[in-house]
Each structure stands twice: as structure tokens, then as C-alpha cells.
Motif scaffolding. Structure first.
Motif, short mmCIF file in Angstrom:
data_model
loop_
_atom_site.label_atom_id
_atom_site.label_comp_id
_atom_site.label_asym_id
_atom_site.label_seq_id
_atom_site.Cartn_x
_atom_site.Cartn_y
_atom_site.Cartn_z
N HIS A 1 6.77 -15.44 126.37
CA HIS A 1 7.68 -15.89 125.33
C HIS A 1 7.71 -14.68 124.86
N SER A 2 9.14 -13.99 124.21
CA SER A 2 8.77 -13.33 122.60
C SER A 2 8.82 -14.02 121.74
N GLY A 3 9.54 -13.09 120.55
CA GLY A 3 9.56 -13.58 119.58
C GLY A 3 10.18 -12.25 118.36
N SER A 4 9.94 -12.59 117.39
CA SER A 4 10.44 -12.02 116.33
C SER A 4 10.30 -12.72 114.99
N LEU A 5 10.53 -12.08 113.71
CA LEU A 5 11.02 -12.62 112.43
C LEU A 5 10.87 -11.33 111.60
N PRO A 6 11.13 -11.48 110.48
CA PRO A 6 11.48 -9.73 109.74
C PRO A 6 10.65 -9.02 109.06
N GLY A 7 9.97 -7.83 109.71
CA GLY A 7 9.09 -7.27 110.06
C GLY A 7 8.63 -6.97 111.07
N PHE A 8 8.21 -8.19 111.86
CA PHE A 8 7.69 -8.59 113.35
C PHE A 8 8.38 -8.61 114.69
N ILE A 9 7.99 -7.74 115.50
CA ILE A 9 8.46 -7.99 116.80
C ILE A 9 7.54 -8.48 117.84
N ALA A 10 7.54 -9.06 118.83
CA ALA A 10 6.22 -9.56 119.80
C ALA A 10 6.80 -10.42 120.93
N SER A 11 5.62 -10.29 122.09
CA SER A 11 5.84 -10.45 123.35
C SER A 11 4.50 -11.36 124.41
#
Length: 457
Positions: A290-300
Motif C-alpha cells: 500500500h502507499s499513503g499520503s497526508l499533507p507533509g508526508f508520503i509513504a510506500s
């Protein structure tokens, strides 16, 4: 399994890849980790922010990777018999206005619900603006017919979080910590940031300057994206997604999460969705995560089961480096530089002679198949050559088997014997497999021409 360290040349290639990603993506910091055969074998970090020293134990916000954790909790409820994935939401969480959607449809984003909440951008807005489910769903929650297409839905996972709370009678995060985080040793994963943690930044698209992003509490939306975690903790979670853990969720249920449950989406990579897990085929690899993002952050987070590898990439910027692609390329670097060494061939510890008798070629009509014995009484049946229908089968304990995967998943395989005990044929979901093509001595559907095989002048 071998847990040898990566070669220096491989480690340098991994460092070069994340250094390039951080520089070209203009990320204040970027952290990555690689797992091989269940062990964390490499971590790396790059930063350009004074006083910020990221490593595998510094928290970053992981956004929608949170959804996979929520899905694990739902699957636990299913395995305990408290829910069924085919249950309509209304059965366990009445009064939502979207109760006809099934739990499986919410897990796979096929419930037809909207992608986002009505009103303000929820990721940058106070949770106090969404105090109740109706504030998350809005007056027109459906954007598509239920069950007809894949449409990613953040509100759908809010409903799943509320479902968990309704069935367990406790807050989502309390249940998550007790049932998943603590058993897996994920002590640096939490709903609120815990020092040391990265700050979230927006990077100006046309100038090398920064703007701090707010870190909002998502409230009811928390099950869709609230969590903070570290590269080391997500490496532990990646091992769980590959191997399962009976304290949390067995390997069969974890495997079920990684099977396609939604139509594939066209693109450079073929993407589809399981039950809380993204499935992707690209660059010759089949990946899950899964990937993810919120203001200020991105992730995978990606795993490649065939290579025994997993990779995590975290950055503290709203946009910038393509973290999902970077994580996939970290897997590719290791897989190509240090291909997995196969386990030694070993004979079976024991064999049932009645099953051994079934080994070898069989024919469905004129198509040649082969049955092979596997460990613990299992068998495999598939085409002798080329592509075709095939499956692995587990023994039922009564001389029959049940398909585990492929075309015959869930179907019953039986060796039908004659009165004298000799094998007549294999019966599988109305398919009759015989030792010779169209064996006249077997009950071939439609019968066999009594004149047999012939030439044609």
C-alpha cells in the motif's frame, strides 16, 4: 533461510537510489528499508534539514497504509466468526444510510461510495468538522452502483473503523494496539506522533523553499489514514504480510487479503486491489502492499513474495519523490543483484502409496496434465507444458483434496476407483481426467466412439 548481509555493491546501489530520489524529489528527508527472508537487511536515509537526523526509528506519517491495518482487524473479526465478509454493513452498523454495502465491498473499494468526504479537504481540516458518520458520508454518498466497479473510498474505511468499534465495543486505536501492534512488536507505531518524529513540509513547486503542513487529528477518518510509523516497524509489518502470524492473522487469511477482489486498472503498471492491499504488476514483478499520503508526508510499502523481499520508503513532503516507484526499484536492485538462492531439494519425509500411484500424466480429453505430490499429503495438478488450468490441492483426510488456488480453487478432487481398487479416473468439478486420452474404460462425458482412434485418408 539465509540471513547474510547484502553485498557492499548492493548497499551502495540502494543508497544511490534513495539519494537520487531525495535530491530530485526535493524531499526534506527520506528514509528507506529493505527486508529479505524475514530480516531487516538494509536501512538508509537522506536529509537536507539541519538538526533532523532520520533513521529507521524516526516516525513519519503513513497515511493510507493505515487502511491495511484496519483491514487486518476486519479479517480478525471474520476469522472469529463475529462477521462474514458478505454481510451487509447494516447488520452490524445500522443507521448509516449505506447499509446495503457489504463488508467485502468496503474492503475492496467496490461499494460505490465517494472517494472523499463532503466539504473541506478532510486531511487538512479539524476532526471536529466531522463529528458523526453523516458528516463523513454526506447527503449523496454513492457515486457508482454498489459492487459494479472499483472506486477508491476513504469514507469506506471510516465505516470499517466504526464497524470494528461497534463489534469490539472499544475505540479503533485501542483494538489496533492490542490485536496487531503489540503482538508484532510495532512499538513505534501510533495514532499520535511520538518523538522522535519528522515534521511535515510542503515544498514550493518552483522554488527551493518550505512551508510547514498541519498535522490534523483525523477523528472518525482515522482508520483511513491516521497512523504514524517508522521504517523499522513497517518492515515488521511487511514480514507479517508475507508470512502471517497466528497471534494476529494466519497465513491463509493474509493470503486472502492479497488476492484480487476488484477489477484491474490500466496504466504503466497493472493495478488492482485485494482486501485492504494494493496489488501491482510492473517491471516484471508482482507486488503487494500500500502507499499513503497526508499533507507533509508520503509513504510506500511493497512486498515481493517470489523474491522474499520487502521495501519501505518514507518522506516528509506533501509531494516530491515517487516513493511507490522508489520502493519497487529497491526490490528490483536486490532481486537482480543478489537473486534468491533456492532451498536445497529434499525428498518427502513420507509418502502414501495410494497417492503415489496417482502421480504422473493424466489427460483431460486430449490435453496432457501431470499430477505431482507435495508435502503433507498435498498434490498439484496442472498442464504438462504451457499455460492452462492448474491448482494446488490440500488433503481433506478422506482421500479427496480441495483446491487452494488457480482455476480449481475450492473445488473437490477425487481419485475414483473401480471395485478391484484400481484407479479409474480423477474427478474434478465435472472434469474427468484419464490415464489415456479418451480412455474407453473410464466414464468420459459423452462417451467414446467405439471404433477408437483412426487415421484419415
Amino acid at each position: 533461510m539465509s540471513h547474510e548481509e547484502l553485498l557492499p555493491s548492493t548497499r551502495r546501489s540502494l543508497t544511490h537510489r534513495i539519494a537520487t530520489a531525495q535530491a530530485e524529489g526535493r524531499a526534506p528527508s527520506l528514509v528507506a528499508a529493505v527486508v529479505r527472508d524475514g530480516e531487516l537487511v538494509w536501512t538508509g536515509a537522506r536529509t537536507s534539514v539541519a538538526g533532523h537526523a532520520p533513521d529507521e526509528n524516526v516516525q513519519y506519517r503513513i497515511g493510507s497504509i493505515t487502511k491495511t491495518f484496519t483491514a487486518v482487524l476486519v479479517m480478525r473479526l471474520r476469522d472469529e466468526g463475529l462477521i462474514d465478509l458478505t454481510d451487509p454493513l447494516e447488520k452490524h452498523l445500522p443507521g448509516t444510510g449505506v447499509g446495503e454495502v457489504t463488508i467485502a465491498e468496503l474492503l475492496s473499494h467496490t461499494g460505490g461510495l465517494g472517494a472523499e468526504t463532503p466539504g473541506e479537504w478532510w486531511e487538512r481540516s479539524s476532526a471536529s468538522l466531522r463529528p458523526e458518520l453523516r458528516d463523513v458520508l454526506g447527503e449523496q454518498p454513492f457515486k457508482h452502483p454498489v459492487g459494479r466497479r472499483h472506486h477508491y473510498s476513504n469514507p469506506g474505511y471510516t465505516l470499517l473503523g466504526s464497524l470494528i468499534e461497534a463489534v469490539r465495543g472499544e475505540p479503533w486505536e485501542v483494538v489496533l494496539r492490542r490485536e496487531v501492534l503489540e503482538p508484532l512488536g510495532m512499538r513505534r507505531t501510533s495514532g499520535q506522533p511520538q518523538a522522535p518524529h519528522a515534521g511535515g513540509w510542503a515544498v514550493h513547486p518552483w522554488a527551493d523553499v518550505l512551508l510547514p503542513e498541519p498535522a490534523e487529528d483525523l477523528g472518525l477518518m482515522a482508520p483511513a489514514g491516521q497512523l504514524w510509523s517508522t521504517a523499522a516497524d513497517l518492515a515488521r509489518f511487511a514480514v507479517f504480510l508475507m508470512e502471517g502470524d497466528d497471534r494476529v492473522l494466519g497465513v491463509d487469511s493474509v493470503g486472502e487479503m492479497k488476492r484480487p477482489a476488484a477489477p484491474a486498472e490500466p496504466g504503466e503498471w497493472e493495478m488492482t486491489y485485494g482486501l485492504g492491499v494494493v496489488l501491482a504488476g510492473g517491471k516484471g514483478y508482482t507486488l503487494a502492499g500500500h502507499s499513503g499520503s497526508l499533507p507533509g508526508f508520503i509513504a510506500s510499502l511493497w512486498i515481493s513474495e517470489k523474491d522474499g523481499l520487502a521495501a519501505v520508503t518514507l518522506a516528509n513532503c506533501t509531494s516530491g519523490p515517487p516513493v511507490a516507484l522508489v520502493a519497487a526499484e529497491l526490490l528490483q536492485i536486490v532481486a537482480e543483484a543478489e537473486p534468491r538462492i533456492p532451498e536445497p531439494w529434499r525428498p518427502l519425509p513420507e509418502v502414501d502409496q495410494a497417492v503415489l500411484e496417482l502421480a504422473g500424466p493424466w489427460y483431460w480429453g486430449t490435453s496432457a496434465y501431470v499430477l505431482r505430490l507435495a508435502a503433507e499429503g498435498a498434490v498439484e495438478l496442472g498442464p504438462l507444458a504451457g499455460a492452462g488450468r492448474g491448482s494446488r490441492f490440500r488433503p481433506n483426510g478422506d482421500g479427496t483434496w480441495t483446491g487452494l488456488d488457480g482455476y480449481f480453487a475450492g473445488e473437490r478432487l477425487e481419485a475414483v476407483r473401480r471395485a478391484d481398487g484400481s484407479v479409474s479416473h480423477l474427478d474434478l468439478a465435472s472434469f474427468v481426467f484419464t490415464r489415456e486420452p479418451y480412455d474407453v474404460a473410464a466414464p468420459v462425458p459423452g462417451g467414446v466412439d467405439p471404433e477408437g482412434w483412426r487415421g484419415l485418408a
